[in-house]
Write a protein that holds these residues in place. Sequence first.
Motif, PDB file in Angstrom:
ATOM      1  N   THR A  79      -1.823   7.333  -2.586  1.00  0.00           N
ATOM      2  CA  THR A  79      -0.971   6.158  -2.805  1.00  0.00           C
ATOM      3  C   THR A  79      -0.562   6.108  -4.271  1.00  0.00           C
ATOM      4  O   THR A  79      -1.172   6.745  -5.128  1.00  0.00           O
ATOM      5  CB  THR A  79      -1.700   4.840  -2.462  1.00  0.00           C
ATOM      6  N   GLY A  80       0.478   5.316  -4.547  1.00  0.00           N
ATOM      7  CA  GLY A  80       0.844   5.019  -5.922  1.00  0.00           C
ATOM      8  C   GLY A  80       1.571   6.134  -6.638  1.00  0.00           C
ATOM      9  O   GLY A  80       1.921   7.170  -6.066  1.00  0.00           O
ATOM     10  N   SER A 135      -9.116  -1.079  -9.287  1.00  0.00           N
ATOM     11  CA  SER A 135      -8.502  -0.915  -7.968  1.00  0.00           C
ATOM     12  C   SER A 135      -9.137   0.215  -7.165  1.00  0.00           C
ATOM     13  O   SER A 135      -8.598   0.636  -6.150  1.00  0.00           O
ATOM     14  CB  SER A 135      -6.998  -0.642  -8.116  1.00  0.00           C
ATOM     15  N   SER A 189       4.062   1.478  -4.506  1.00  0.00           N
ATOM     16  CA  SER A 189       3.771   0.291  -5.309  1.00  0.00           C
ATOM     17  C   SER A 189       2.283   0.036  -5.445  1.00  0.00           C
ATOM     18  O   SER A 189       1.864  -0.767  -6.273  1.00  0.00           O
ATOM     19  CB  SER A 189       4.452  -0.939  -4.687  1.00  0.00           C
ATOM     20  N   ALA A 190       1.456   0.709  -4.630  1.00  0.00           N
ATOM     21  CA  ALA A 190       0.006   0.543  -4.729  1.00  0.00           C
ATOM     22  C   ALA A 190      -0.530   1.287  -5.956  1.00  0.00           C
ATOM     23  O   ALA A 190       0.140   2.188  -6.489  1.00  0.00           O
ATOM     24  CB  ALA A 190      -0.666   1.060  -3.469  1.00  0.00           C
ATOM     25  N   ASN A 240       3.286   4.624   0.022  1.00  0.00           N
ATOM     26  CA  ASN A 240       3.162   3.343  -0.678  1.00  0.00           C
ATOM     27  C   ASN A 240       3.154   3.609  -2.172  1.00  0.00           C
ATOM     28  O   ASN A 240       2.104   3.836  -2.777  1.00  0.00           O
ATOM     29  CB  ASN A 240       1.889   2.619  -0.241  1.00  0.00           C
TER      30      ASN A 240
END
Length: 475
Positions: free
Chosen positions: A293-294, A370, A259-260, A257
């Motif tokens: 992630t990200g 986040s 886009s996280a 992922n």
Amino acid sequence: MTSSISTTTALPSATTSESPTLAAAKAINLDDVSRLQPTMNIGTIGHVAHGKTSLVEALTGVRTTRSSEEMERNFTIRLGYANFKIFRCPRCPRPECYKSYGTMAQKSNSPKCTNPGCGSPTKLVRHLSFVDCPGHEYLMATMLSGVTVMDGAILLVAANETVPQPQTAEHLTAASLAGVKNIVTVQNKVDLVNMEGARQNYEKICQFIHRTPAEKSPVIPVCCSPASIQASNSSAPLNLDVLCQYLAEEFTVPPRNLSAPPLMCVIRSFDINRPGTPYQALKGGVAGGTLMTGVLNVGQDVEIRPGLVKNEDGKIKCTLLKTRVTSLLSDNTQLSFAVPGGLIGVGTTLDPLLTKQDRLVGQVVGVSGSMPPSWTVLQVKVTLLTRGSLLTSLTGLVKGETVQCNVWSNSVKGKITGLARGGTIADVQLESPVCVPPGEKISLSRFVAETRTCASKGWRLIGFGELVSGVRVQY
């Protein structure tokens, strides 16, 4: 009351907003990224002295036992790490077409094939990171910290020992609980037994891995000891090309992922400054780990949780660490951004005193706003093992007992303060807070003394818990 601090050396002049480089990274193909950084973490698991570190060295040219204590005692104590690339020759047949190089030794992304009479340019097919786990029973907590970042694992089983050995079973169980799907079994040290002994050992391995994630993979016999290779007058270890073929063709990169928001588990941390460095030349501390992630970008502002932890008069107080990413490294390759999958070094503006000697291990790096919560009390849904525990008689949790919780790369002890629903829901008061989102799995271990069913005292994996709720840290 908690607060936040920023512990810095000189701040670089960089924007904290999303840059064009980062925006482009979110759309990039991971096959393109693999030229610069690893895209999968592969763990080496198994019993002590079954050849995990030797296999890593044979594939990468890197000896992961680096500390003076490890070299003196000749076994792995901390998590070892090494990056390597697998290349394929388009002209040679399988498996001889596959060859691995450590990224520190092989800078080219198209080296020439070394098979006799070939010399064709090869193609990069995989760029991987090894997470080399210690095999001693008293270092099980270190192994559990490493398994949380694994995308796949190599289970090593010595051909000259009975199957399974204690940590062979416990490591495989831990990897299974952590959700590691890609597991291949390697029958190591086949040079130390005759053909019949190797066959009998192979049959025992097949029985052992039955009904586990490792069952679907072949059992690959190898010999990777430099001394054995030299004694047999062989020019290369046995079947490492077969293992490389399996890693390249059968181990699949999990979905990422990108886009996280970026989130990274810290599994190592360092002070890279040499003794006597003038204070004007000091560099900030380095955190080593893997992104879950990200995309992490150079110049990005990040925070680290749980942060600095103090126990004042029986009350836990946490202070956020805020810093900025000054550099990203994969071995000696400078990156402008990093994606999930491989082990990377993150240069920061933190005081190196905070990162030296693995002081940040277990912390989580992410972007403000986040980050997952930090907890001082965990309420978990408990599942005890029915297979794979070293304890033949496994009883339920008891109120007041101490358990060891492995949460991502963090290992912390906690006390059972409450039980509900027949012991399937437990409240655990932690000695130190952890940062983790609800729903994550937490490994649970129990300390046992020497008994007839357990050969030695130590922490034994007994099950896992799923985080339901708890008491959060208020920053």
